[in-house]
Write an enzyme that holds these catalytic residues in place. Structure first.
Site, PDB file in Angstrom:
ATOM      1  N   GLY A  88      30.266  83.931  68.133  1.00 34.90           N
ATOM      2  CA  GLY A  88      28.844  84.190  67.945  1.00 34.90           C
ATOM      3  C   GLY A  88      28.197  84.733  69.212  1.00 34.90           C
ATOM      4  O   GLY A  88      28.256  85.928  69.466  1.00 34.90           O
ATOM      5  N   SER A 184      36.658  86.206  68.967  1.00 37.30           N
ATOM      6  CA  SER A 184      35.374  86.761  69.374  1.00 37.30           C
ATOM      7  C   SER A 184      34.800  85.983  70.560  1.00 37.30           C
ATOM      8  O   SER A 184      35.447  85.862  71.589  1.00 37.30           O
ATOM      9  CB  SER A 184      34.416  86.789  68.174  1.00 37.30           C
ATOM     10  OG  SER A 184      33.303  87.592  68.448  1.00 37.30           O
ATOM     11  N   TYR A 185      33.579  85.459  70.431  1.00 38.88           N
ATOM     12  CA  TYR A 185      32.989  84.713  71.534  1.00 38.88           C
ATOM     13  C   TYR A 185      33.733  83.404  71.786  1.00 38.88           C
ATOM     14  O   TYR A 185      33.510  82.750  72.801  1.00 38.88           O
ATOM     15  CB  TYR A 185      31.507  84.448  71.284  1.00 38.88           C
ATOM     16  CG  TYR A 185      30.758  84.050  72.533  1.00 38.88           C
ATOM     17  CD1 TYR A 185      30.390  85.002  73.473  1.00 38.88           C
ATOM     18  CD2 TYR A 185      30.450  82.719  72.793  1.00 38.88           C
ATOM     19  CE1 TYR A 185      29.722  84.641  74.636  1.00 38.88           C
ATOM     20  CE2 TYR A 185      29.788  82.345  73.950  1.00 38.88           C
ATOM     21  CZ  TYR A 185      29.428  83.305  74.876  1.00 38.88           C
ATOM     22  OH  TYR A 185      28.782  82.943  76.037  1.00 38.88           O
ATOM     23  N   ASP A 400      38.998  97.080  65.492  1.00 39.63           N
ATOM     24  CA  ASP A 400      37.719  96.444  65.831  1.00 39.63           C
ATOM     25  C   ASP A 400      37.038  97.261  66.916  1.00 39.63           C
ATOM     26  O   ASP A 400      37.617  97.510  67.972  1.00 39.63           O
ATOM     27  CB  ASP A 400      37.980  95.020  66.319  1.00 39.63           C
ATOM     28  CG  ASP A 400      36.722  94.332  66.829  1.00 39.63           C
ATOM     29  OD1 ASP A 400      35.620  94.704  66.403  1.00 39.63           O
ATOM     30  OD2 ASP A 400      36.862  93.397  67.648  1.00 39.63           O
ATOM     31  N   HIS A 464      38.270  92.917  63.445  1.00 38.82           N
ATOM     32  CA  HIS A 464      37.841  91.805  64.296  1.00 38.82           C
ATOM     33  C   HIS A 464      38.396  90.475  63.805  1.00 38.82           C
ATOM     34  O   HIS A 464      38.825  89.640  64.592  1.00 38.82           O
ATOM     35  CB  HIS A 464      36.305  91.785  64.311  1.00 38.82           C
ATOM     36  CG  HIS A 464      35.704  90.884  65.336  1.00 38.82           C
ATOM     37  ND1 HIS A 464      35.725  91.166  66.680  1.00 38.82           N
ATOM     38  CD2 HIS A 464      35.044  89.701  65.216  1.00 38.82           C
ATOM     39  CE1 HIS A 464      35.095  90.210  67.342  1.00 38.82           C
ATOM     40  NE2 HIS A 464      34.681  89.305  66.479  1.00 38.82           N
TER      41      HIS A 464
END
Length: 495
Positions: A88, A184-185, A400, A464
């Protein structure tokens, strides 16, 4: 020789004792595991158990983090335990990891049933999904002030406290090999939590020791400067931006040069707006798949989600323009997931939303408005944990555009690791240790292994959310990681 009557009585007694034992076992499990999920709407029949509920943490347990746990499909007592985290910041590991990517139950439509995932990662491990920090998914706090104090540090500390309490609730998994994975984050979340566990273990008593063995992160935010540079290079090399725009960004935006401290020129801001606009009609997280037209207008107005560092390009005013458009083979999956988890019968089955939150369930938080700390790099953390002997794999789906493979390669190169070379007779020379890996006789991607213990892996044709686009290959990758096995280097070696 015993008479038939005595034999029958003995057999009957054995049956009664077995039934009583089963009854006591079920009662014991019911009292010890009140979070056992028994009637999830639309669930196909399965032989493994799963649990969901809250773990209270913090001062007077004002915070409550929601989890969903799936035992391994076969012999869970012999399998490792893996915690999965989405990023996020502010996105749900339940809504993405569990329900769209690698969990055993996938939400694939607005219909009444959910789909059994033939490539679920609980085929090889016990899977724990956590919604963190508070304000994400069903996780909540009794103090609104907590929502203004969130950041990387709080997330790591709260996730660590959650794990200590979770193991007290599920002590039978306490001695299992423990791994963390995410995307991701979670490139921040995973190593930061791993470091917190590692430091905690140094002073821990046996009761609070966590048997951490390593972690794996995908399309991961690692190092702001190289992540950003790689993002622009990827857009240019994949014909999304023009030569002219590429040149202007490199000239005007100092963070894309080796002298990254050079201030941005007057042309940087409009150039970056044009960069964001180039992605406005496609899914930046999977550049070759369609977008969900039914929710595209709504999604394009949303605050950015499933994203990398919130200080992208150091241009706060540009960040909301990088909107999250649902990705996957069915680009509307995110909408299906939110519909499903907003159902009252689903929430009851999962022991969720017990406080009746004032806002609907969403895949990424609509109540987290401020992120207080996000270090520019986590590469020093990776280095420290490699030196501590942890197994670390970094993987990247190569379609991605948001945290692209170029970013990951630039970032790992900043660590100046030494690539292993395959010296086996008859093997072709691998420049820099870079080679293909195979699954079912096809090239699944490319990999380089480093002498320090890190592996960098690409997954060919995946976006992603790698398990969405390459389910079988991602399960093979995950299995090899858990067993510490080298990925197949031969077309006929299997996976």
């Amino acid at each position: 020789m015993a008479s038939p009557i005595i034999s029958l009585r003995l057999a009957f007694l054995v049956i009664l004792l077995a039934a009583a034992h089963a009854r006591n076992t079920l009662q014991k499990e019911s009292s010890q595991d009140p979070d056992l999920v028994t009637a999830l709407p639309g669930q196909p029949p399965v032989k493994f158990r799963h649990y969901a509920g809250y773990i209270g943490i913090g001062d007077r347990q004002a915070k409550a983090l929601f989890y969903w746990f799936f035992e391994a499909e076969h012999r869970p007592s012999e399998k490792p335990l893996v915690l999965w985290l989405n990023g996020g910041p502010g996105c749900s590991s339940v809504a993405y990891g569990a329900a769209q990517e690698l969990g055993p139950f996938l939400v694939r439509s607005n219909g009444p049933n959910i789909t059994l995932n033939p490539f679920a990662w609980n085929k090889v491990a016990n899977l724990l999904f956590l919604e963190a920090p508070v304000g994400v998914g069903f996780s909540y706090t009794n103090r609104s002030s907590d929502l203004r104090k969130l950041g990387d540090r709080v997330t790591a500390e709260d996730s660590y406290s959650f794990l200590l309490s979770w193991f007290r609730r599920f002590p039978r998994f306490k001695s299992h090999d423990f791994y963390i994975a995410g995307e991701s984050y979670a490139g921040h979340y995973v190593p930061q939590l791993a470091e917190r566990i590692y430091e905690g273990n140094k002073a821990a008593k046996q009761i609070s020791f966590i048997n951490l063995k390593g972690f794996m992160i995908g399309n991961a935010v690692l190092n702001d400067a190289t992540d950003q540079m790689g993002m622009v290079e990827y857009a240019w090399s994949h014909a999304i931006i023009s030569d002219e725009l590429h040149a202007i960004i490199l000239k005007e935006c100092g963070s894309f040069q080796q002298d990254g401290d050079r201030p941005a020129g007057p042309g940087c801001s409009p150039a970056l707006r044009a960069f964001l606009q180039a992605y406005s009609d496609i899914d930046i997280y999977s550049i070759y798949t369609p977008v969900c037209l039914s929710s595209f207008d709504r999604s394009s107005r949303r605050k950015s989600r499933l994203v990398a560092a919130p200080l992208l390009f150091s241009q706060q005013d540009l960040w909301p323009g990088m909107s999250r458009v649902a990705a996957g083979y069915d680009p509307c999956t995110e909408d299906y997931v939110e519909t499903y988890f907003n159902r009252e019968d689903v929430q009851r089955a999962l022991h969720a939303n017990v406080t009746q939150l004032s806002y609907p369930y969403s895949s990424c938080s609509e109540v987290i408005e401020k992120w207080n700390d996000s270090p520019a790099t986590v590469l020093p953390v990776l280095r420290r944990l490699l030196n501590a002997g942890l197994r670390i794999w970094v993987y990247s789906g190569d379609t991605d555009g948001r945290v692209p493979v170029t970013s990951t390669r630039y970032s790992i190169n900043e660590m100046h690791l030494k690539a292993k070379q395959d010296e086996r007779k008859g093997k072709k020379k691998e420049w820099g240790g870079w080679r293909a890996w195979y699954h079912k006789e096809q090239v699944a991607g490319w990999v380089v292994e480093y002498e320090e213990g890190l592996s960098l892996v690409t997954v060919r044709g995946a976006g992603h959310q790698v398990p969405v686009f390459a389910a079988a290959r991602s399960l093979a990758l995950f299995s090899h990681f858990l067993h510490g096995r080298t990925l197949p280097a031969d077309r006929f070696a299997g996976a």
